[in-house]
Design a protein around this motif. Structure first.
Motif, PDB file in Angstrom:
ATOM      1  N   MET A  31       0.845  -1.176   0.000  1.00 40.10           N
ATOM      2  CA  MET A  31       0.000   0.000   0.000  1.00 40.10           C
ATOM      3  C   MET A  31       0.883   1.229   0.000  1.00 40.10           C
ATOM      4  O   MET A  31       1.815   1.336   0.777  1.00 40.10           O
ATOM      5  N   SER A  32       0.598   2.191  -0.836  1.00 43.32           N
ATOM      6  CA  SER A  32       1.478   3.333  -1.001  1.00 43.32           C
ATOM      7  C   SER A  32       1.104   4.513  -0.157  1.00 43.32           C
ATOM      8  O   SER A  32       1.831   5.471  -0.056  1.00 43.32           O
ATOM      9  N   GLU A  33      -0.090   4.509   0.444  1.00 41.80           N
ATOM     10  CA  GLU A  33      -0.549   5.683   1.175  1.00 41.80           C
ATOM     11  C   GLU A  33       0.290   5.973   2.402  1.00 41.80           C
ATOM     12  O   GLU A  33       0.716   5.071   3.112  1.00 41.80           O
ATOM     13  N   GLN A  34       0.522   7.276   2.632  1.00 45.90           N
ATOM     14  CA  GLN A  34       1.284   7.675   3.801  1.00 45.90           C
ATOM     15  C   GLN A  34       0.539   7.351   5.080  1.00 45.90           C
ATOM     16  O   GLN A  34       1.135   7.187   6.132  1.00 45.90           O
ATOM     17  N   SER A  76     -10.450   5.916   8.140  1.00 47.95           N
ATOM     18  CA  SER A  76      -9.111   6.379   8.512  1.00 47.95           C
ATOM     19  C   SER A  76      -8.374   5.238   9.195  1.00 47.95           C
ATOM     20  O   SER A  76      -8.985   4.419   9.891  1.00 47.95           O
ATOM     21  N   TYR A  77      -7.068   5.158   8.960  1.00 48.68           N
ATOM     22  CA  TYR A  77      -6.249   4.165   9.645  1.00 48.68           C
ATOM     23  C   TYR A  77      -6.052   4.550  11.102  1.00 48.68           C
ATOM     24  O   TYR A  77      -5.995   3.713  11.981  1.00 48.68           O
ATOM     25  N   ASP A  78      -5.912   5.849  11.320  1.00 44.38           N
ATOM     26  CA  ASP A  78      -5.702   6.390  12.659  1.00 44.38           C
ATOM     27  C   ASP A  78      -6.865   7.320  12.970  1.00 44.38           C
ATOM     28  O   ASP A  78      -7.110   8.283  12.222  1.00 44.38           O
ATOM     29  N   PRO A  79      -7.625   7.074  14.033  1.00 42.27           N
ATOM     30  CA  PRO A  79      -8.778   7.922  14.347  1.00 42.27           C
ATOM     31  C   PRO A  79      -8.426   9.404  14.459  1.00 42.27           C
ATOM     32  O   PRO A  79      -9.274  10.260  14.222  1.00 42.27           O
ATOM     33  N   ASP A  80      -7.183   9.691  14.800  1.00 42.68           N
ATOM     34  CA  ASP A  80      -6.786  11.085  14.945  1.00 42.68           C
ATOM     35  C   ASP A  80      -6.377  11.728  13.621  1.00 42.68           C
ATOM     36  O   ASP A  80      -6.113  12.933  13.578  1.00 42.68           O
ATOM     37  N   ARG A  81      -6.318  10.919  12.562  1.00 44.11           N
ATOM     38  CA  ARG A  81      -5.910  11.458  11.254  1.00 44.11           C
ATOM     39  C   ARG A  81      -6.900  10.993  10.189  1.00 44.11           C
ATOM     40  O   ARG A  81      -6.672  10.000   9.505  1.00 44.11           O
TER      41      ARG A  81
END
Length: 661
Positions: free
Chosen positions: A1-4, A423-428
């Motif tokens: 996966m290429s996403e940051q 979102s992978y991270d709830p804060d982002r």
């Protein structure tokens, strides 16, 4: 996966639970070993509990071992009787015939002394023969118990391996993405092997030793309660010493196996990226990092083995002291006539037999600690959160559609995103309130900078991750309501990173459809131009490629993966920069082949090279998880927006700009 926004890998030394992210991990590894020690008792009980399916075999082993220990314990007592027979004969031969028994020394009054008669070698021989029979019988029973227990252990470890294999396939993609590959492989291979070795080497000895302690203690109490009390004084001293040493060594064993996983992770990365390491001149750094990890593993392994190794000499020292005390007290009891010489001899043997199993158990402490430490690491993997269970299968309600062969299709491949957020991270937050419709048969291209959410979009369609809000439907059915196997069985996927397994080219093409005929495999190979290069190989379609595909070029490997997707004839096709590794001429041929492949199915094409998606029915331009533009190639160029800027960056002549990432 290429996403940051993809979850970063966890350190190999962290306790892996949910893949919620963790400290960043560079291409060459790094990080410090966790200091938190495991709890020995619960993990050991859980490991033993895994033998529950072998209850009958374990009961048989227990019964046979008890018989072996009891028979072995009788031996010294019978051998002591032989000593008494010899001693009585020697005393009788030196005593005048007719001497009254009350005039015999106190030390022999309990013996069958016949004044004037020597040793009855016939009786002694029969006694020794009985001892031989007892020892042979005990050894045979011990061998039988060990043979059966070996099967118990191997079947238990086989089930553990199977459970781990099944667990890995139930883990969410985020867990695998968030775990260093070498660390995960270390748990699946090294740790399970260590558990197997520990059980194999300790179970039989541990069971025999514990039973021997009780059997020998019973014989000691029978011979002399006083001497038994003297011998028992050493037990609490030994236990206290063992506990003190084990408490210090347990944490070292946990660190040893965590260091092993960390080293494996570094080695796996360095070997997989060997070419890049040399290209960028990082070999010295890789070697230095390896030396650091190797030195760290050496240090914790040395400390673990050294500390746990103190148990054996400590137990031997305590046992020798106990032996001396028993010998002295026993001699005094013989001189007073309270015990016979044979009884003291038997008791001294029992003293050795009593301390030996305690010493054996203590000497196995390092193996037990190491094995249980590995078992806990395996249990952590088995306890990891799994993918949510599949919902009940909901049949689709397709509309009229036809396949490329003119037959009616039962699925059309219409994909609808309805107010999707993820979102992978709830804060982002990454994707917020995204809606789009991909009509049946449409080719939908997704472009945008790295980290925009392109690959995330198709991962949500595949249910590698579940959406946080909204829903995604295929042919009107929510993907969350479909079993994952059925959903993914309708989708063909070709990734930029090619994956081939060790096998023939024919087998690799047929991987997605095992029941395909030879004609169908060849048709797919010809349609995707695999047939053009296969005939130049020595064994044609029977050419065996390794898992890295090192005997094929990058472009040839990509062609094989495209042929694999072509053969599955999916309703929905996902191409993630699928032509990035082929040359320009082959790419043009592939565009024709994929045009035919996409003609009757919905296709999602993730692309950085805009030349490959000019003919797409719909182009989505993504930035920061949102669709900022959509339309055809001509419409988006005319709009002069984000797509036009990407296009200009790639095709402007003399601008000196490199291709957009």
């Amino acid at each position: 996966m290429s996403e940051q926004a993809k979850p970063k890998k966890l350190e190999a030394t962290e306790r892996i639970e949910a893949p919620t992210g963790g400290p960043g991990r560079g291409p060459m590894g790094g990080g410090q070993v966790g200091q938190k020690a495991m709890t020995f008792g619960p993990s050991a009980k859980r490991l033993v509990a895994r033998m529950r399916p072998e209850r009958l075999a374990v009961s048989f082993v227990l019964a046979v071992t008890v018989a072996s220990v009891v028979v072995m314990s009788i031996g010294p007592r019978v051998l002591g009787h032989a000593t008494d027979q010899v001693f009585a004969g020697l005393v009788g031969r030196s005593t005048p015939e007719g001497t009254p028994r009350d005039q015999l020394p106190d030390a022999v009054r309990g013996l069958d002394v016949v004044p004037g008669q020597g040793v009855d070698f016939g009786a002694v021989g029969r006694t020794l023969l009985l001892v031989l029979v007892l020892y042979v019988a005990a050894s045979a029973l011990a061998w039988l118990a060990g043979f059966v227990l070996n099967g118990v252990v191997q079947r238990t470890v086989r089930r553990m391996r199977q459970d781990v294999e099944d667990k890995v396939h139930r883990l969410p993609l985020g867990y695998v993405d968030g775990s260093p590959r070498g660390e995960l492989l270390s748990r699946v291979t090294n740790d399970i092997d260590n558990v197997s070795q520990t059980l194999q080497q300790t179970m039989s000895q541990l069971l025999t030793s514990l039973l021997t302690v009780f059997a020998v203690l019973g014989m000691m109490l029978w011979i002399s309660p006083l001497l038994a009390l003297v011998a028992l004084v050493s037990v609490p001293v030994s236990l206290l010493a063992t506990r003190a040493v084990m408490k210090r060594s347990q944490g070292q064993f946990v660190q040893q196996w965590r260091r092993t996983g960390q080293l494996n992770g570094h080695v796996e990365e360095a070997f997989s990226g060997h070419a890049l390491v040399n290209v960028f001149g990082r070999r010295a750094e890789v070697e230095r990092t390896f030396d650091e990890h190797n030195e760290g593993l050496y240090d914790v392994s040395f400390r673990a083995q050294f500390v746990s190794g103190l148990i054996m000499p400590t137990m031997m020292f305590i046992g020798n002291l106990n032996y001396v005390v028993v010998a002295v007290v026993g001699a005094l009891r013989v001189s007073s006539g309270a015990l016979t010489l044979g009884e003291v001899q038997a008791f001294v043997q029992y003293t050795r037999q009593f301390t030996q199993p305690l010493t054996t158990v203590a000497s196995m402490a390092n193996l037990l600690q190491s094995g249980v430490a590995s078992a806990e690491r395996v249990f952590e993997l088995l306890d990891a959160d799994e993918e949510p269970a599949d919902a009940a299968d909901v049949p689709a309600e397709p509309g009229p559609s036809h396949g490329t062969d003119g037959t009616d299709r039962t699925d059309r491949g219409e994909v609808v995103f309805e107010h999707v957020s993820f979102s992978y991270d709830p804060d982002r937050p990454l994707i917020t309130d995204l809606s789009l419709v991909a009509r049946p048969g449409q080719t939908v291209a997704i472009v945008g900078p790295t980290g925009a959410g392109k690959t995330t979009l198709v991962n949500l369609v595949m249910r590698f991750y579940d959406v946080d809000g909204g829903r995604i439907t295929i042919d009107g059915v929510d993907v969350a309501a479909m079993p994952r196997a059925r959903l993914r069985g309708r989708i063909g996927m070709v990734l930029q990173d090619t994956w081939l397994f060790e096998g023939s080219i024919r087998d690799n093409i047929a991987y997605g459809r095992p029941g395909a005929t030879e004609e169908e495999v060849l048709a797919a190979a010809r349609a995707t131009f695999v047939d053009r290069f296969v005939h130049s190989l020595p064994e044609g379609y029977d050419t065996v490629v390794d898992e890295e595909g090192s005997n094929l070029s990058a472009g040839e490997r990509q062609l094989v993966t495209i042929a694999r997707a072509f053969l599955t004839d999916p309703a929905l096709l996902i191409l993630d920069e699928a032509t990035s590794s082929v040359d320009t001429r082959t790419e043009l041929l592939l565009q024709q082949a994929m045009a035919a492949l996409r003609s009757d199915r919905t296709s999602f094409v993730i692309a950085h090279r805009l030349s490959t998606i000019r003919d797409a029915d719909l182009i989505l331009v993504m930035e920061h998880g949102d669709i900022v533009e959509q339309g055809t190639h001509a419409e988006l160029l005319a709009a002069g927006g984000a797509y036009a800027r990407l296009h200009a960056a790639q095709f402007a002549v003399g601008a000196g700009l490199s291709e957009s990432p």
